[in-house]
Design a protein around this motif. Structure first.
Motif, PDB file in Angstrom:
ATOM      1  N   LYS A  81       0.839  -1.229  -0.064  1.00 29.83           N
ATOM      2  CA  LYS A  81       0.077   0.070   0.024  1.00 29.83           C
ATOM      3  C   LYS A  81       0.768   1.207   0.110  1.00 29.83           C
ATOM      4  CE  LYS A  81      -3.253  -0.067   3.114  1.00 29.83           C
ATOM      5  NZ  LYS A  81      -4.252  -0.723   4.257  1.00 29.83           N
ATOM      6  N   GLU A  82       1.984   1.252   0.625  1.00 32.92           N
ATOM      7  CA  GLU A  82       2.968   2.456   0.802  1.00 32.92           C
ATOM      8  C   GLU A  82       3.640   2.773  -0.535  1.00 32.92           C
ATOM      9  OE1 GLU A  82       7.156   3.775   2.799  1.00 32.92           O
ATOM     10  OE2 GLU A  82       5.867   1.877   3.776  1.00 32.92           O
ATOM     11  N   ARG A  83       4.207   1.372  -1.190  1.00 33.17           N
ATOM     12  CA  ARG A  83       4.927   1.737  -2.044  1.00 33.17           C
ATOM     13  C   ARG A  83       4.213   1.980  -3.488  1.00 33.17           C
ATOM     14  NH1 ARG A  83      10.498   0.122  -1.993  1.00 33.17           N
ATOM     15  NH2 ARG A  83      11.131   0.489   0.105  1.00 33.17           N
ATOM     16  N   PHE A  84       3.025   1.401  -3.437  1.00 35.79           N
ATOM     17  CA  PHE A  84       2.198   1.479  -4.829  1.00 35.79           C
ATOM     18  C   PHE A  84       1.015   2.651  -4.518  1.00 35.79           C
ATOM     19  CE2 PHE A  84       2.833  -3.145  -6.233  1.00 35.79           C
ATOM     20  CZ  PHE A  84       4.022  -2.716  -7.011  1.00 35.79           C
ATOM     21  N   ASP A  85       1.237   3.341  -3.374  1.00 39.35           N
ATOM     22  CA  ASP A  85       0.146   4.607  -3.213  1.00 39.35           C
ATOM     23  C   ASP A  85      -1.164   4.043  -3.582  1.00 39.35           C
ATOM     24  OD1 ASP A  85      -0.752   7.048  -2.370  1.00 39.35           O
ATOM     25  OD2 ASP A  85      -0.229   7.759  -4.505  1.00 39.35           O
ATOM     26  N   VAL A  86      -1.875   2.924  -2.834  1.00 42.29           N
ATOM     27  CA  VAL A  86      -3.145   2.597  -2.757  1.00 42.29           C
ATOM     28  C   VAL A  86      -3.612   2.600  -1.596  1.00 42.29           C
ATOM     29  CG1 VAL A  86      -2.637   1.247  -5.048  1.00 42.29           C
ATOM     30  CG2 VAL A  86      -2.404   0.132  -2.744  1.00 42.29           C
ATOM     31  N   PRO A  87      -4.745   2.949  -1.416  1.00 41.48           N
ATOM     32  CA  PRO A  87      -5.574   3.197  -0.002  1.00 41.48           C
ATOM     33  C   PRO A  87      -6.086   1.900   0.553  1.00 41.48           C
ATOM     34  CG  PRO A  87      -7.035   3.801  -1.468  1.00 41.48           C
ATOM     35  CD  PRO A  87      -5.749   3.569  -2.528  1.00 41.48           C
ATOM     36  N   VAL A  88      -6.431   0.911  -0.277  1.00 40.65           N
ATOM     37  CA  VAL A  88      -6.898  -0.302   0.127  1.00 40.65           C
ATOM     38  C   VAL A  88      -6.494  -1.656  -0.914  1.00 40.65           C
ATOM     39  CG1 VAL A  88      -8.782   0.461   1.445  1.00 40.65           C
ATOM     40  CG2 VAL A  88      -9.217  -0.156  -1.199  1.00 40.65           C
ATOM     41  N   LEU A  89      -6.467  -2.730  -0.358  1.00 40.19           N
ATOM     42  CA  LEU A  89      -6.056  -3.752  -1.198  1.00 40.19           C
ATOM     43  C   LEU A  89      -6.941  -5.032  -1.020  1.00 40.19           C
ATOM     44  CD1 LEU A  89      -4.044  -5.669   0.601  1.00 40.19           C
ATOM     45  CD2 LEU A  89      -2.420  -4.220  -0.501  1.00 40.19           C
ATOM     46  N   ARG A  90      -6.828  -6.034  -1.687  1.00 38.71           N
ATOM     47  CA  ARG A  90      -7.684  -7.417  -1.367  1.00 38.71           C
ATOM     48  C   ARG A  90      -6.570  -8.538  -1.083  1.00 38.71           C
ATOM     49  NH1 ARG A  90     -12.012  -8.768  -5.480  1.00 38.71           N
ATOM     50  NH2 ARG A  90     -10.212  -8.583  -6.975  1.00 38.71           N
ATOM     51  N   VAL A  91      -6.833  -9.287  -0.160  1.00 34.32           N
ATOM     52  CA  VAL A  91      -5.786 -10.302   0.140  1.00 34.32           C
ATOM     53  C   VAL A  91      -6.339 -11.431   0.591  1.00 34.32           C
ATOM     54  CG1 VAL A  91      -5.643  -9.508   2.657  1.00 34.32           C
ATOM     55  CG2 VAL A  91      -3.706 -10.648   1.610  1.00 34.32           C
ATOM     56  N   THR A  92      -5.904 -12.597   0.199  1.00 34.48           N
ATOM     57  CA  THR A  92      -6.315 -14.212   0.614  1.00 34.48           C
ATOM     58  C   THR A  92      -5.131 -14.705   1.545  1.00 34.48           C
ATOM     59  OG1 THR A  92      -5.804 -15.346  -1.411  1.00 34.48           O
ATOM     60  CG2 THR A  92      -7.894 -14.211  -1.395  1.00 34.48           C
ATOM     61  N   GLY A  93      -5.462 -15.549   2.240  1.00 30.54           N
ATOM     62  CA  GLY A  93      -4.300 -16.323   3.164  1.00 30.54           C
ATOM     63  C   GLY A  93      -4.483 -15.994   4.536  1.00 30.54           C
ATOM     64  N   ASP A  94      -3.404 -16.603   5.313  1.00 30.69           N
ATOM     65  CA  ASP A  94      -3.196 -16.180   6.588  1.00 30.69           C
ATOM     66  C   ASP A  94      -2.238 -14.837   6.860  1.00 30.69           C
ATOM     67  OD1 ASP A  94      -2.642 -16.142   9.240  1.00 30.69           O
ATOM     68  OD2 ASP A  94      -1.585 -18.223   9.174  1.00 30.69           O
ATOM     69  N   LEU A  95      -2.942 -14.111   7.231  1.00 33.80           N
ATOM     70  CA  LEU A  95      -2.044 -12.576   7.502  1.00 33.80           C
ATOM     71  C   LEU A  95      -1.092 -12.630   8.415  1.00 33.80           C
ATOM     72  CD1 LEU A  95      -5.275 -10.306   7.743  1.00 33.80           C
ATOM     73  CD2 LEU A  95      -3.978 -10.770   5.653  1.00 33.80           C
ATOM     74  N   GLU A  96      -0.714 -13.726   9.491  1.00 31.44           N
ATOM     75  CA  GLU A  96       0.134 -14.005  10.091  1.00 31.44           C
ATOM     76  C   GLU A  96       1.370 -14.894   9.563  1.00 31.44           C
ATOM     77  OE1 GLU A  96       0.862 -12.002  12.937  1.00 31.44           O
ATOM     78  OE2 GLU A  96      -1.326 -11.217  12.078  1.00 31.44           O
ATOM     79  N   ALA A  97       1.013 -15.491   8.335  1.00 32.75           N
ATOM     80  CA  ALA A  97       2.096 -16.263   7.607  1.00 32.75           C
ATOM     81  C   ALA A  97       3.290 -15.266   7.114  1.00 32.75           C
ATOM     82  CB  ALA A  97       1.370 -16.959   6.579  1.00 32.75           C
ATOM     83  N   HIS A  98       4.346 -15.995   7.199  1.00 30.43           N
ATOM     84  CA  HIS A  98       5.482 -15.246   6.583  1.00 30.43           C
ATOM     85  C   HIS A  98       5.651 -15.508   5.014  1.00 30.43           C
ATOM     86  CE1 HIS A  98       6.571 -14.295  10.754  1.00 30.43           C
ATOM     87  NE2 HIS A  98       7.321 -13.404  10.068  1.00 30.43           N
ATOM     88  N   VAL A  99       6.045 -14.501   4.250  1.00 27.04           N
ATOM     89  CA  VAL A  99       6.192 -14.573   2.775  1.00 27.04           C
ATOM     90  C   VAL A  99       7.632 -13.837   2.469  1.00 27.04           C
ATOM     91  CG1 VAL A  99       3.790 -14.433   2.438  1.00 27.04           C
ATOM     92  CG2 VAL A  99       5.088 -12.253   2.435  1.00 27.04           C
ATOM     93  N   LYS A 100       8.178 -14.505   1.549  1.00 27.38           N
ATOM     94  CA  LYS A 100       9.736 -14.250   1.293  1.00 27.38           C
ATOM     95  C   LYS A 100       9.507 -14.142  -0.315  1.00 27.38           C
ATOM     96  CE  LYS A 100      14.208 -13.832   1.460  1.00 27.38           C
ATOM     97  NZ  LYS A 100      14.849 -12.737   2.004  1.00 27.38           N
TER      98      LYS A 100
END
Length: 373
Positions: free
Chosen positions: A265-284
């Motif tokens: 959201k910060e890098r693309f300057d978007v106010p909201v987005l949609r997401v699927t998955g476990d928000l606490e899962a780590h991504v790399k």
């Protein structure tokens, strides 16, 4: 003194970077409305060609619009100037504004939209998401006087020649004696018309991508001291790099899916987005594709992505991603607006080199169709 230029002259430079042949066969790139055979003094870069963008172009006396999304995508059978698309075309023609589109060719090319999006998220790229071809490697051999060898090697290296893995400016030099006889009407850098001349020369060998030929050969001819440049291009069997849309790579450090969403959201300057998955899962590992990428979930998963960033995700495709265990982040289609500043920077550089009096601006009109409440 700066000079005016034809739109065609600048577009030829642009197409050396993003050739139309890279575009998918279903796409419609290149000239959309108007003519490229005209003098230009002001260019506007935009993501879309909507009516508000055309009105802005009229207000700012624009001669040429360069857009990412084609104005004309499907065949048209009539131009009804009472329809939305007809009004746009009518205004463009009345005000002599040319429209040119660079779409999937700009997505695919090195430094294009796919790379721009990955760069915005500090992704270290490891793969192309959707390979469409291989950029064949070529050996470029150039013969040059000893006095200019190092200068030519540096110029070619700065333009992208001689890259092998993480090494740049790779070359091999051998010395020898070159011979030639300037004929009538020549203007030799060394030697006299009608007399055979021998010169101590350096044979420079380096490796380039086939896609770099339209840029590197004119560069060699420009910086080389000879009136006629002797060079060879030899296709190599070495595997070239894949080219195509989308990128896969690693974040600088692992983070939770929730933190990654805030980062996007910060890098693309978007106010909201949609997401699927476990928000606490780590991504790399991240797969990213500008525009509408709902059809390429399996490709992202097969390449080992923890999360897939793309636009226009739909209900059932999001469920499919969940079933595969692939997190998806949809920041919208409009994030492709990153292309505006990068294309402007490219054109500004070309205009300086051409010593032309042309201004390039980016559109300030909002073409995001959605409002967020």
């Amino acid at each position: 003194m700066s000079k005016s230029i034809l739109a065609n002259d600048l577009i030829r430079k642009f197409e050396q970077w993003a050739p139309k042949k890279l575009a998918y066969n279903w796409d419609n790139v290149g000239l959309q409305v108007g003519t490229l055979n005209k003098q230009i003094s002001k260019i506007m870069i935009t993501l879309d060609v909507l009516e508000n963008v055309v009105d802005e172009a009229i207000d700012k006396s624009i001669d040429l619009i360069i857009a990412h999304h084609p104005l004309l995508f499907n065949s048209i059978k009539k131009i009804d100037i009472d329809s939305p698309s007809g009004r746009i075309i009518n205004k463009l023609i009345k005000h002599d504004i040319t429209v040119y589109a660079a779409h999937t060719n700009l997505d695919i090319v090195d430094g294009g939209v796919s790379d721009m999006l990955a760069d915005q998220l500090d992704i270290k790229i490891t793969n192309v998401l959707l390979p469409s071809d291989t950029d064949q490697l070529q050996k470029l051999i150039v013969y040059v006087p000893e006095s200019h060898a190092d200068f030519l090697i540096e110029a070619m290296g700065a333009a992208g020649a001689g890259y092998i893995g993480n090494y740049s400016h790779c070359s091999f030099k051998t010395t020898g004696t070159g011979a030639f006889k300037p004929m009538q009407g020549t203007n030799p850098y060394i030697g006299t018309e009608g007399q055979t001349q021998e010169v101590q020369e350096v044979k420079i060998e380096t490796i380039i991508k086939k896609s770099q030929i339209p840029v590197l050969i004119p560069l060699v001819e420009k910086v080389h001291p000879y009136e006629e440049v002797a060079y060879d291009l030899i296709p190599l069997e070495n595997k070239g790099s894949e080219i195509g849309a989308g990128r896969v790579g690693d974040l600088q450090e692992s983070m939770t899916l929730n933190a990654f969403c805030e980062f996007i959201k910060e890098r693309f300057d978007v106010p909201v987005l949609r997401v699927t998955g476990d928000l606490e899962a780590h991504v790399k590992k991240v797969a990213i594709l500008g525009g509408s990428g709902k059809g390429f979930i399996s490709e992202a998963k097969q390449l080992g992505a923890d999360v897939y960033v793309t636009g226009d995700m739909t209900f059932h495709e999001a469920q499919d991603a969940m079933g595969l265990g692939l997190n998806v982040v949809d920041p919208g289609h409009h994030v492709e607006k990153v292309m505006k500043q990068v294309v402007k920077a490219f054109l500004d550089k070309q205009i300086v080199e051409m010593d032309a009096d042309v201004e390039v601006i980016t559109s300030t009109s909002n073409t995001e169709p959605f409002q967020f409440l």
